[in-house]
Design an enzyme around this catalytic site. Structure first.
Site, PDB file in Angstrom:
ATOM      1  N   LYS A 181       0.851  -1.194   0.000  1.00  0.00           N
ATOM      2  CA  LYS A 181       0.000   0.000   0.000  1.00  0.00           C
ATOM      3  C   LYS A 181       0.885   1.242   0.000  1.00  0.00           C
ATOM      4  O   LYS A 181       1.503   1.583   1.007  1.00  0.00           O
ATOM      5  CB  LYS A 181      -0.906   0.049   1.225  1.00  0.00           C
ATOM      6  CG  LYS A 181      -2.028   1.100   1.063  1.00  0.00           C
ATOM      7  CD  LYS A 181      -2.609   1.560   2.378  1.00  0.00           C
ATOM      8  CE  LYS A 181      -1.882   2.754   2.931  1.00  0.00           C
ATOM      9  NZ  LYS A 181      -2.002   3.970   2.076  1.00  0.00           N
ATOM     10  N   ASP A 183       1.565   5.318   0.015  1.00  0.00           N
ATOM     11  CA  ASP A 183       0.828   6.439   0.582  1.00  0.00           C
ATOM     12  C   ASP A 183      -0.130   6.995  -0.467  1.00  0.00           C
ATOM     13  O   ASP A 183       0.170   7.010  -1.667  1.00  0.00           O
ATOM     14  CB  ASP A 183       1.798   7.525   1.043  1.00  0.00           C
ATOM     15  CG  ASP A 183       1.089   8.624   1.796  1.00  0.00           C
ATOM     16  OD1 ASP A 183       0.934   8.488   3.025  1.00  0.00           O
ATOM     17  OD2 ASP A 183       0.673   9.613   1.166  1.00  0.00           O
ATOM     18  N   SER A 184      -1.264   7.476  -0.016  1.00  0.00           N
ATOM     19  CA  SER A 184      -2.296   7.927  -0.955  1.00  0.00           C
ATOM     20  C   SER A 184      -1.850   9.098  -1.816  1.00  0.00           C
ATOM     21  O   SER A 184      -2.393   9.307  -2.902  1.00  0.00           O
ATOM     22  CB  SER A 184      -3.569   8.313  -0.181  1.00  0.00           C
ATOM     23  OG  SER A 184      -4.156   7.176   0.416  1.00  0.00           O
ATOM     24  N   GLY A 232       6.678   5.045   8.865  1.00  0.00           N
ATOM     25  CA  GLY A 232       5.812   6.194   9.087  1.00  0.00           C
ATOM     26  C   GLY A 232       6.020   6.771  10.467  1.00  0.00           C
ATOM     27  O   GLY A 232       7.096   6.644  11.068  1.00  0.00           O
ATOM     28  N   GLU A 254      10.101   1.276  10.751  1.00  0.00           N
ATOM     29  CA  GLU A 254      10.996   2.419  10.918  1.00  0.00           C
ATOM     30  C   GLU A 254      10.111   3.636  11.100  1.00  0.00           C
ATOM     31  O   GLU A 254       9.296   3.961  10.229  1.00  0.00           O
ATOM     32  CB  GLU A 254      11.924   2.614   9.723  1.00  0.00           C
ATOM     33  CG  GLU A 254      12.901   3.760   9.945  1.00  0.00           C
ATOM     34  CD  GLU A 254      13.840   3.984   8.779  1.00  0.00           C
ATOM     35  OE1 GLU A 254      13.738   5.061   8.154  1.00  0.00           O
ATOM     36  OE2 GLU A 254      14.647   3.085   8.500  1.00  0.00           O
TER      37      GLU A 254
END
Length: 517
Positions: A181, A183-184, A232, A254
Site C-alpha cells: 500500500k 501512501d495515498s 511512518g 521504521e
C-alpha cells in the site's frame, strides 16, 4: 521544467491490483511543484485487499518452491532495469514529492543497492545449515528457513520508491508474496517501481499494489497478511503494533526521528558546515534520518553557525527536473503548516532565526526556506518534537560529554552524525549514542547506502531492522529438524533405567569438551 507525460501516469494506473478499477471512485494526484493534476488512481476497499491476498497466496506457494538462486535472478534483472530507467523514475518521484533531483537520485540508488545486495546474499542466507545435535552421532540437526507467507508493506510518502519496493525486495526474495500500500499522495512512484519488477519476470499476483486510505486498506492488510513492514510516524506505528500483537503476527517498523549531530572543537568546521546542509535539508527535511539538532562545542559554535548559515543561505531553493536546485518543496499543506507552527512557537518564546524562516509561494505553493535557529529552549515545541521539515536548531555545549547527554535525551533513537578531529575519536563518540545508526564525518547517506549493515531505530524510532542479513531473515520463520538414529532416548534392552540415566548424564557433561558446544 518538463513534467512527465500524462500517458505515463495513465499506464501506471492500470497496474493497481483492484478488480474493476475503472468503476471505482478515483483519487487525484497533483504535481507538487505546481499543484496541477498528474493523474488518478482508484480508491481501494477491504474487499480489494482480501481478493489480492487470496491471489497472492496461490502465487506464493509456487514462488516459494522455486530455488532461491532462481528467484535472485529476477532481482539481478530488476537492478539492470532500474539503472536503465533511472531518469524516468526520478521524474515520477519528483512530480509526486517535489524533492530536488539529487534527492530523487538517492532513492533510485538505494533501490539499486537493495536489489544488488539481497540478490547476492539471499541464496546463502536462505540455505539450510547444519548445527550440532544434542548427542553426537545419535542426533543430526539442521536449521532451515521458511517464508512468512503474504507480507504487508505500508509505505510512506517521503521516499515512495525505495521505502516501498526496497522493502518488498527482501520479502519477495525470501519466498513471500507482498501486498503493497503506497501512501495515498504518492502511488505512482511505487507503481513505477513495480512495473519494472513485472518486466524483470516477477509474477503479477506475487506483488499486488493496492491504493486507498490507510484506515481502510492498511487496516485490512494487517488483518489478513502474515507480517507487516511499516514506515511512518511513531504514533501510527504504535497503533499498528497493537493490531499486529492482537493477531500474534510479526511486525517491523521504521518510525520517527529527532536526530542529533555532534561537532567537536577539533573538527573540520568548514567541511562539517557544508555537509550539514545536505544532512538537514535533504528532501526539504522530510526524512526520518535527517538532522534536526546540532550540538557544537562552544569554542567553535559561532564559527560553525556562521559557516553553516552562509551555506544554507546559498542553497538554491526551487522547482526543476534537473540538478539546477539544491532544495525542493514540501509535499503537502499539512507539512507546511507543521513547519510554520513550530517556527512561530519557537520565535514567540525567544529563538532567533539565523537564516530562512519564510514560506515561498512565489516559487510554488508548498515551498519553505531552509531555516536555522539558535536560542532554542526546552519549552519550545521544536526542541523535542519531530518537525519533519526544513527547520534545524543549533545548541552550543561545553564538552563532548554534554553533547552526548543532550543527544541521548530523547524518546527517539534512529540516526546520529558525529564530526571530530579524528576517526578514532568520532567512532568513540558514536558508540556512546543510543541510536540505530551513526555516521562519522557525514550525515546519513553512507549508513543508508551500506545495505550490508542493519538499519533501524531504538526507543520510539522503531522495531526490527531493514538492510543487512536481519533485513532479509525477518521475513522468514526458522525451522529446526533434528533426526535421531541408532538409538532413541529410551534405555536399550537389558539396561536398567538408573544406569542409562547415568550414561546420559556422563555424555552430557563431556559435551563441553567438544568444539562448538
Amino acid at each position: 521544467m518538463p513534467v512527465p507525460e500524462t500517458e505515463v501516469f495513465d499506464r501506471l494506473r492500470t497496474l493497481v491490483a483492484i478488480d474493476d478499477a475503472a468503476a471505482r471512485p478515483p483519487r487525484g494526484i497533483d504535481e507538487v511543484f505546481t499543484g496541477k493534476p498528474l493523474g488518478t488512481v482508484p480508491i481501494g476497499t477491504a474487499e480489494d485487499v482480501a481478493a489480492a491476498v487470496a491471489r497472492a497466496r496461490v502465487a506464493q506457494s509456487h514462488w516459494a518452491a522455486r530455488p532461491a538462486r532462481e528467484r535472485a535472478r529476477v532481482f539481478h534483472r530488476y537492478r539492470s532495469l532500474v539503472v536503465a530507467q533511472r531518469a524516468a523514475l526520478m521524474d515520477v518521484i519528483q512530480a509526486e514529492t517535489g524533492k530536488a533531483r539529487w534527492a530523487a537520485q538517492e532513492e533510485v540508488m538505494g533501490l539499486m543497492f537493495a536489489a544488488r545486495y539481497f540478490a547476492r546474499v539471499a541464496p546463502t542466507l536462505l540455505d539450510e545449515r547444519r548445527v550440532p545435535g544434542a548427542f553426537p552421532v545419535l542426533n543430526r540437526a539442521f536449521v532451515d528457513v521458511r517464508p512468512k507467507g503474504v507480507v504487508a508493506v505500508i509505505a510512506p510518502w517521503n521516499y515512495p520508491l525505495v521505502l516501498s519496493l526496497g522493502d518488498a525486495i527482501p520479502a519477495l526474495l525470501a519466498g513471500n508474496a507482498v501486498i503493497l500500500k503506497p501512501d495515498s499522495s504518492t502511488p505512482f512512484s511505487a507503481l513505477a517501481g513495480a512495473e519494472l519488477l513485472y518486466r524483470a519476470g516477477l509474477p503479477r499476483d506475487l506483488l499486488a499494489v493496492v491504493t486507498g486510505p490507510g484506515p481502510v486498506v492498511g487496516a485490512a492488510m494487517v488483518d489478513c497478511c502474515d507480517y507487516l513492514m511499516f514506515t511512518g510516524s511513531s504514533a501510527t506505528g504504535r497503533t499498528l503494533a497493537q493490531r499486529c500483537g492482537a493477531r500474534l503476527i510479526g511486525f517491523s517498523a521504521e518510525l520517527g526521528g529527532k536526530n542529533p549531530m555532534i561537532v567537536t572543537d577539533d573538527a573540520d568546521i568548514g567541511r562539517a558546515a557544508r555537509a550539514a546542509v545536505r544532512a538537514c535539508f535533504s528532501n526539504a527535511g522530510q526524512l526520518c534520518i535527517s538532522i534536526e539538532r546540532i550540538y557544537v562545542h562552544r569554542a567553535v559554535a559561532e564559527e560553525f553557525t556562521e559557516k553553516f548559515t552562509a551555506a544554507v543561505s546559498a542553497a538554491r531553493l526551487g522547482a526543476a527536473y534537473d540538478n539546477s536546485v539544491d532544495i525542493g518543496s514540501l509535499i503537502s499543506a499539512a507539512q507546511l503548516r507543521t513547519v510554520t507552527d513550530h517556527l512561530t512557537d519557537a520565535v514567540a518564546k525567544g529563538a532567533q532565526v539565523r537564516t530562512g524562516g519564510a514560506a515561498r509561494p512565489d516559487i510554488g505553493p508548498l515551498f519553505f526556506e531552509p531555516t536555522v535557529l539558535t536560542g532554542v529552549t526546552e519549552e519550545m515545541v521544536c526542541a523535542r518534537e519531530e518537525t519533519f521539515g526544513p527547520l534545524v536548531s543549533i545548541y552550543p555545549v561545553d564538552s563532548v560529554a554534554e553533547a552526548v547527554a543532550a543527544a541521548n535525551d530523547t524518546e527517539y533513537g534512529l540516526n546520529a552524525s558525529v564530526w571530530a578531529g579524528g576517526l578514532a575519536e568520532g567512532e568513540r563518540i558514536a558508540r556512546l549514542l543510543k541510536t540505530g545508526t551513526v555516521c562519522v564525518n557525514e550525515g546519513y547517506a553512507p549508513a543508508w547506502g551500506t545495505t550490508a549493515a542493519p538499519m533501524g531505530g531504538t526507543g520510539i524510532s522503531g522495531v526490527g531492522r531493514r538492510h543487512g542479513p536481519e533485513g532479509l531473515l525477518e521475513y522468514t520463520e526458522p525451522q529446526s529438524v533434528v533426526s535421531t538414529r541408532f538409538l532413541n532416548l529410551d534405555p536399550p534392552p537389558l539396561v536398567p533405567r538408573d544406569l542409562w540415566q547415568r550414561v546420559l548424564m556422563t555424555i552430557a557433561r563431556s559435551l563441553r569438551l567438544l568444539p562448538g558446544r
